[in-house]
Design an enzyme around this catalytic site. Structure first.
Site, PDB file in Angstrom:
ATOM      1  N   TYR A 193      44.461  43.373  28.881  1.00  0.00           N
ATOM      2  CA  TYR A 193      45.149  42.147  28.482  1.00  0.00           C
ATOM      3  C   TYR A 193      44.378  41.420  27.398  1.00  0.00           C
ATOM      4  O   TYR A 193      43.226  41.757  27.100  1.00  0.00           O
ATOM      5  CB  TYR A 193      45.378  41.233  29.696  1.00  0.00           C
ATOM      6  CG  TYR A 193      44.153  40.485  30.188  1.00  0.00           C
ATOM      7  CD1 TYR A 193      43.109  41.150  30.828  1.00  0.00           C
ATOM      8  CD2 TYR A 193      44.033  39.109  30.017  1.00  0.00           C
ATOM      9  CE1 TYR A 193      41.998  40.463  31.274  1.00  0.00           C
ATOM     10  CE2 TYR A 193      42.923  38.411  30.467  1.00  0.00           C
ATOM     11  CZ  TYR A 193      41.903  39.095  31.099  1.00  0.00           C
ATOM     12  OH  TYR A 193      40.797  38.413  31.530  1.00  0.00           O
TER      13      TYR A 193
ATOM     14  N   LYS B 278      38.614  44.840  28.627  1.00  0.00           N
ATOM     15  CA  LYS B 278      39.318  43.672  29.180  1.00  0.00           C
ATOM     16  C   LYS B 278      40.464  44.126  30.075  1.00  0.00           C
ATOM     17  O   LYS B 278      41.636  44.097  29.677  1.00  0.00           O
ATOM     18  CB  LYS B 278      39.820  42.773  28.031  1.00  0.00           C
ATOM     19  CG  LYS B 278      40.147  41.365  28.468  1.00  0.00           C
ATOM     20  CD  LYS B 278      40.273  40.457  27.266  1.00  0.00           C
ATOM     21  CE  LYS B 278      40.840  39.099  27.627  1.00  0.00           C
ATOM     22  NZ  LYS B 278      40.015  38.305  28.528  1.00  0.00           N
TER      23      LYS B 278
ATOM     24  N   GLU C 240      27.829  36.491  32.940  1.00  0.00           N
ATOM     25  CA  GLU C 240      28.792  35.613  32.248  1.00  0.00           C
ATOM     26  C   GLU C 240      29.534  34.788  33.292  1.00  0.00           C
ATOM     27  O   GLU C 240      29.299  34.926  34.494  1.00  0.00           O
ATOM     28  CB  GLU C 240      29.760  36.441  31.412  1.00  0.00           C
ATOM     29  CG  GLU C 240      30.527  37.481  32.210  1.00  0.00           C
ATOM     30  CD  GLU C 240      31.327  38.463  31.349  1.00  0.00           C
ATOM     31  OE1 GLU C 240      31.736  38.110  30.237  1.00  0.00           O
ATOM     32  OE2 GLU C 240      31.555  39.586  31.834  1.00  0.00           O
TER      33      GLU C 240
ATOM     34  N   LEU D 261      31.992  40.920  28.846  1.00  0.00           N
ATOM     35  CA  LEU D 261      33.093  41.013  27.894  1.00  0.00           C
ATOM     36  C   LEU D 261      32.592  40.520  26.532  1.00  0.00           C
ATOM     37  O   LEU D 261      31.868  39.524  26.455  1.00  0.00           O
ATOM     38  CB  LEU D 261      34.270  40.148  28.354  1.00  0.00           C
ATOM     39  CG  LEU D 261      35.502  40.350  27.467  1.00  0.00           C
ATOM     40  CD1 LEU D 261      36.167  41.692  27.778  1.00  0.00           C
ATOM     41  CD2 LEU D 261      36.500  39.228  27.646  1.00  0.00           C
TER      42      LEU D 261
HETATM   43  N1  PMP Z   1      34.034  36.868  29.795  1.00  0.00           N
HETATM   44  C1  PMP Z   1      35.031  37.084  30.658  1.00  0.00           C
HETATM   45  C2  PMP Z   1      34.737  37.766  31.945  1.00  0.00           C
HETATM   46  C3  PMP Z   1      36.331  36.672  30.347  1.00  0.00           C
HETATM   47  O1  PMP Z   1      37.344  36.897  31.219  1.00  0.00           O
HETATM   48  C4  PMP Z   1      36.581  35.979  29.133  1.00  0.00           C
HETATM   49  C5  PMP Z   1      37.950  35.476  28.782  1.00  0.00           C
HETATM   50  N2  PMP Z   1      38.910  36.443  28.787  1.00  0.00           N
HETATM   51  C6  PMP Z   1      35.503  35.777  28.261  1.00  0.00           C
HETATM   52  C7  PMP Z   1      34.238  36.235  28.623  1.00  0.00           C
HETATM   53  C8  PMP Z   1      35.696  35.071  26.951  1.00  0.00           C
HETATM   54  O2  PMP Z   1      36.323  35.903  26.016  1.00  0.00           O
HETATM   55  P1  PMP Z   1      37.201  35.304  24.846  1.00  0.00           P
HETATM   56  O3  PMP Z   1      36.299  34.378  24.083  1.00  0.00           O
HETATM   57  O4  PMP Z   1      37.583  36.479  24.046  1.00  0.00           O
HETATM   58  O5  PMP Z   1      38.334  34.590  25.478  1.00  0.00           O
END
Ligand code: PMP
Length: 287
Positions: free
Chosen positions: A33, A150, A182, A207
């Protein structure tokens, strides 16, 4: 209001949109996603999200069912049909619905399932939390080893969010081998007393946040010092500031971790400045 959503090439009222019970997203969490935010009716960092989507699909050997150009068109069409000015667009692609439950991947000809929908979030940019900051609890990171992909396997992050709620907090940071990986749905940062921004380096353990990439670029351009390395909860509690980044939270300050105030429990100047720079630059680049 009935939303218009997108399912496999069709725009439908949300009440008529359907996905098979045999869909591998439903049965195996076999899907990926992206979440792209929308400000003033425009897409924020669409190119970054499209690129990461490609990578997720490649890593899982999934077909790419729709070109980036067509995907952009669908995003824009959904914004327009739903009159979305502020909020987000959720996109999910799964390995499709072969018709039987089988651990082995389905036959080549099985078409992926593509779903997109909007979520209106009035006040997203002016979120009061940006002024007061988030309270964080730490939980052990019990996710699988490919967090760089993701995928829609979000049960553990969901449990983390609930652990935070039960503790009267906003979110959880996950800890593995004594260091922070994270947040449940964001990347985690601290600012040392010497003013250095510290966030974990990219690997399969986290991620690769699209917001993270932009914020680190803006920080470096603004001559801020950045160090990509792991940090502990104790170091974070003792830091001058802490914050998180994500596509829908942008840059969000953290003021408490496991009951200990960070930076005197006040939102810090670096997180505040980075939020301003990020939003300013993203407004300029929005499409
Ligand atoms: N880490 C995780 C585990 C996440 O789910 C997200 C958001 N989807 C992020 C980091 C931040 O990623 P982004 O800046 O691309 O939204």
């Amino acid at each position: 209001m009935t939303r218009t959503v997108y399912v496999n090439g069709e725009y439908l009222p949300e009440t008529e949109a359907k996905v098979s019970i045999f869909d591998r997203g439903f049965l195996f969490a076999d899907g990926v996603y992206e979440v792209t935010s929308v400000l003033n009716g425009k897409l924020i960092d669409f190119a970054g999200h499209a690129k990461r989507l490609d990578r997720s699909l490649t890593e899982l050997e999934m077909k790419r069912p729709i070109s980036t150009e067509d995907l952009l068109e669908v995003h824009r069409e959904l914004v327009s049909r739903n009159g979305l000015t502020e909020g987000l667009i959720y996109l999910q692609i799964t390995r499709g619905a072969p018709g039987d439950r089988d651990f082995a991947f389905p036959p080549e000809e099985t078409e992926p399932t593509v779903v997109l929908f909007t979520q209106a979030m009035p006040g997203l940019e002016a979120s009061p939390k940006a002024k007061t900051g988030l309270k964080i609890v730490s939980v052990e990171d019990l996710r699988w080893g490919r967090r760089d992909i993701k995928t829609v396997q979000l049960l553990y992050p969901s449990l983390g969010k609930m652990a935070a709620k039960k503790a009267g907090c906003d979110d959880a940071w996950m800890v593995e081998d004594g260091v922070v990986t994270e947040g449940t749905s964001n990347n985690a940062y601290i600012v040392t007393k010497a003013g250095t921004i510290v966030t974990r380096q990219l690997s399969n353990d986290i991620l690769h946040g699209i917001t993270r990439a932009a914020v680190l670029r803006f920080a470096r351009e603004a001559q801020m010092k950045v160090e990509e390395r792991p940090f502990t909860i104790a170091e974070a509690q003792d830091a001058a500031e802490a914050f998180v980044t994500s596509a829908s939270a942008f840059v969000m300050p953290v003021v408490e971790i496991d009951g200990a105030p960070v930076g005197g429990g006040m939102v810090g100047p670096i997180a505040t400045r980075l939020r301003e720079i990020y939003l300013e630059e993203m407004h300029k680049a929005a499409i």
